[in-house]
Design a protein around this motif. Structure first.
Motif, mmCIF file in Angstrom:
data_model
loop_
_atom_site.group_PDB
_atom_site.id
_atom_site.type_symbol
_atom_site.label_atom_id
_atom_site.label_comp_id
_atom_site.label_asym_id
_atom_site.label_seq_id
_atom_site.Cartn_x
_atom_site.Cartn_y
_atom_site.Cartn_z
ATOM 1 N N ARG A 124 0.827 -1.197 0.000
ATOM 2 C CA ARG A 124 0.000 0.000 0.000
ATOM 3 C C ARG A 124 0.870 1.258 0.000
ATOM 4 N NH1 ARG A 124 -5.470 -0.441 1.748
ATOM 5 N NH2 ARG A 124 -6.083 -2.612 2.027
ATOM 6 N N THR A 125 0.320 2.335 -0.518
ATOM 7 C CA THR A 125 1.005 3.621 -0.462
ATOM 8 C C THR A 125 0.884 4.180 0.949
ATOM 9 O OG1 THR A 125 0.485 4.045 -2.783
ATOM 10 C CG2 THR A 125 1.093 5.942 -1.422
ATOM 11 N N ASP A 126 1.994 4.559 1.535
ATOM 12 C CA ASP A 126 1.991 5.079 2.902
ATOM 13 C C ASP A 126 1.688 6.582 2.867
ATOM 14 O OD1 ASP A 126 2.358 5.726 5.540
ATOM 15 O OD2 ASP A 126 4.188 4.537 5.764
ATOM 16 N N GLY B 33 -5.590 4.278 -5.677
ATOM 17 C CA GLY B 33 -4.665 3.365 -5.039
ATOM 18 C C GLY B 33 -5.124 2.915 -3.670
ATOM 19 N N GLY C 172 -4.082 2.502 0.265
ATOM 20 C CA GLY C 172 -3.173 3.250 1.105
ATOM 21 C C GLY C 172 -3.316 2.940 2.582
#
Length: 695
Positions: free
Chosen positions: A277-279, A387, A389
């Motif tokens: 995941r995108t932080d 996305g 996240g």
């Protein structure tokens, strides 16, 4: 060998109905015979068989155009009873009719059942006669609403007669659901409680035949209609809104919210989870909601760029916790949405999720789906991406907090940037032709005892428009992504209003009154001036948004098996859209009736006083009005209006100017006298105030 008769050789009605309902491709009698391996000489017998099935209501659920080459079948349709007419006969709408016609039933009974709002059935429609409303005869019940009725107890004898004799006039119940227009006779039962006059009771509706008065048996007494919390209780009961979660749903919610191993907990994502995941935890995303909210499902952030703005709208990843086909999923689908009543919230998901691990609480790690948008200084979307996240809300703000900051001389940089980006999005909406329509919404304030203390108009502030602009942008992008991937999903469609008489005659343009709805196919959203639109930003409280999340997650998923499990079933979407439309209307009606019941309690001290009302609609039978003091809708029958009003003369049309002091006008103010309140039903009795003639 003796040849079988045509009727004996044909498939039974159940098998034939299953075959016909299984597909949408048009079929003729020869096609049907071939499908069942039967000879073509049975065509005449099949036509007779189909006619008998139509009479029995067995063909009412076929997809449109499924049967071809078969004429003379009686017209049948699926119907849902919406209310009872003043004559005691049910009125129903046809959910499969795109025109949304209302049908009047010729009898309130079917197979010993008294038909009530919420019942779903098959009707045989009478031929159209040019009248405004068609008639239909009930054939078969498909599903029934709850036969538990909330009603006000009216004894036939004075209160001091504890046990009135069985002969003579029976005790009666006045239904709290104002869609039920007939009183119910109480069937005595030694085990039934004896309520006080005027108390609200729960009673079981009993089977009755045509010609018999409706009857019920009391099984519980709830107390006075003015008791704290009773308005919400009655609104939930009369709309059959489930308030308790089944044990297996609660258990599943607790299990997915708090897995055994904290290292694997979505609430504290592991390193492996973070890599997938995108932080976003370094970004100061903030939630902005009402002061009473607990289910925070969206957070926003923005920064200025060299050529516009960069926005991030993060939404709770409810799909991570609610698996398709699970007990949680089935319950959320059944409920359709959360219901927010004054002083009471009925969530779509159990609190362990809705107010717990899914809620984007400040300072806590949460899984999310996010949309990142690049917009121009004038609000056009230049690019965007979707996305998965991980986020951590920097602050839980209220609309009042944000508005106070905006009113300050030097707002914080983030608030100032959010407002600038929102103004850019609003400029783009205005350029598209979006019409701003002020809405009057009343807020009810309850005192410490739970009683209504104040009704006030909810003020629409720039802070509300700020958040709405971000949510619309995210929903718009979600719909674009569904279209780009040709993904199955639910869309939000808003038809354009029909041309009004004022438009045809060059008069002022009337605001659109068509309602937005869910649809399985994309369509234009007139109110937002968009070619397609979807709900994405509220998956904690709307099932449609959860469906959108799953459809979009399937487009991101590399594992084909997981992607297939997330993709909505296209064949199921039309029925799902209709169901969610019904639950949405049910929730809106429950909110309105709860406020009406609170208003009836609040206005009781004003009985005998003159109040002001807006005239909203004039019909042949009276005036629909809204009290300015509480926003309560009510109705003034023309029979209660003075003869000099001119409203009893059908030859006199409604005027659009104030040429006569005794004429009542659309959107005009009318003085009315409150003569009675009915808290259990949430209704008022009004009469026009006496005219004051100049001396």
């Amino acid at each position: 060998m003796q040849k079988r008769s045509g009727a004996a050789a044909l498939p039974d009605p159940a098998a034939l109905r299953t075959f016909l309902e299984a597909d949408r491709i048009p079929v003729s009698p020869p096609d049907i015979l071939r499908a069942f391996g039967l000879p073509t000489h049975l065509k005449a017998a099949l036509r007779t068989h189909l006619h008998a099935m139509a009479v029995a209501g067995d063909l009412a659920l076929l997809p449109p155009g499924r049967l071809k080459g078969v004429t003379g079948l009686p017209e049948t349709a699926r119907a849902i009873i919406t209310r009872m007419g003043r004559d005691g006969l049910p009125l129903a709408h046809l959910p499969d009719d795109p025109r949304g016609n209302t049908v009047a039933l010729v009898t309130p009974h079917l197979d010993g059942n008294l038909l009530i709002p919420g019942d779903e059935l098959i009707l045989r429609l009478h031929p159209a006669t040019g009248r405004t409303r068609r008639e239909g005869r009930p054939i078969r019940l498909l599903s029934t609403a709850s036969r538990q009725i909330a009603a006000v107890f009216q004894p036939a004898r004075p209160a001091h007669e504890a046990h009135p004799p069985s002969e003579g006039k029976p005790d009666q119940l006045i239904p709290c659901d104002r869609r039920l227009t007939r009183p119910l006779d109480v069937v005595p039962d030694a085990a039934s409680p004896r309520p006080a006059p005027g108390d609200v009771v729960l009673a079981d509706l009993l089977p009755t035949q045509d010609g018999q008065p409706p009857q019920a048996r009391i099984h519980a007494s709830l107390g006075p209609a003015t008791a704290p919390g009773m308005p919400a209780t009655l609104s939930l009961l009369t709309h059959s809104i489930p308030t308790k979660f089944p044990a297996e749903v609660e258990e599943e919610a607790c299990r997915v919210a708090q897995p055994p191993s904290r290292a694997e907990s979505p609430a504290a994502p592991s390193v492996a989870s973070a890599e997938r995941r995108t932080d976003l935890r370094s970004l100061p995303l903030v939630t902005i909601d009402d002061a009473t909210a607990e289910d925070f499902d969206d957070a926003i952030w923005a920064e200025r760029t060299a050529d516009g703005f960069r926005l991030i709208i993060a939404i709770a990843d409810v799909a991570h916790y609610v698996a398709p086909g699970s007990a949680l999923d089935a319950e959320a689908r059944k409920r359709g949405n959360s219901v927010y009543l004054p002083g009471c919230v009925v969530p779509m998901l159990p609190p362990a999720l809705s107010a717990g691990v899914c809620s984007l609480k400040p300072g806590e790690d949460r899984l999310c789906l996010f949309i990142e948008l690049e917009i121009t200084p004038t609000g056009q979307i230049r690019s965007g991406k979707l996305g998965r996240g991980i986020m951590r809300s920097a602050a839980r703000l209220t609309y009042q907090d944000v508005q106070q900051e905006l009113d300050n001389a030097t707002p914080p940089d983030l608030i100032l940037t959010l407002q600038a980006a929102a103004l850019a999005l609003q400029a783009d909406a205005k350029a598209r032709g979006v019409l701003s329509q002020p809405e009057e919404e009343y807020r009810v304030t309850l005192d410490e005892a739970g009683q209504p203390a104040e009704f006030s108009l909810r003020e629409r502030q720039p802070a509300h428009d700020l958040v709405a602009s971000f949510m619309i942008a995210a929903n718009r992008f979600a719909a674009d992504e569904l279209m780009r991937h040709n993904a199955a999903g639910l869309f939000r469609v808003h038809p354009a209003p029909p041309a009004s008489s004022s438009e045809r005659t060059g008069g002022p343009r009337l605001p659109p009154r068509m309602q937005a709805r869910y649809a399985a196919s994309p369509g234009r959203h007139y109110g937002l001036a968009l070619e397609h639109y979807a709900h994405f930003t509220s998956p904690i409280r709307r099932y449609a948004d959860l469906v959108t999340h799953r459809a979009l997650l399937a487009t991101l998923e590399r594992d084909a098996r997981i992607a297939a499990s997330l993709q909505p079933d296209r064949s199921d979407l039309p029925a799902l859209a209709e169901h969610l439309q019904l639950t949405e209307r049910r929730a809106a009606s429950a909110v309105q009736t709860c406020q009406d019941r609170l208003a009836a309690i609040f206005l009781t001290p004003f009985i005998g006083h003159t109040l002001q009302a807006h005239v909203t609609t004039a019909t042949r039978s009276g005036l629909a009005v809204t009290l300015t003091k509480t926003g309560t809708p009510s109705f003034l029958s023309f029979l209660a209006l003075p003869d000099d009003s001119g409203m009893h003369d059908d030859s006199l049309p409604m005027r659009s100017d104030l040429s006569s002091g005794t004429r009542f006008l659309n959107s005009g103010l009318l003085p009315v006298v409150l003569t009675a309140t009915h808290p259990a039903q949430g209704t008022l009795t009004l009469v026009t105030a006496p005219l004051r003639h100049a001396s």
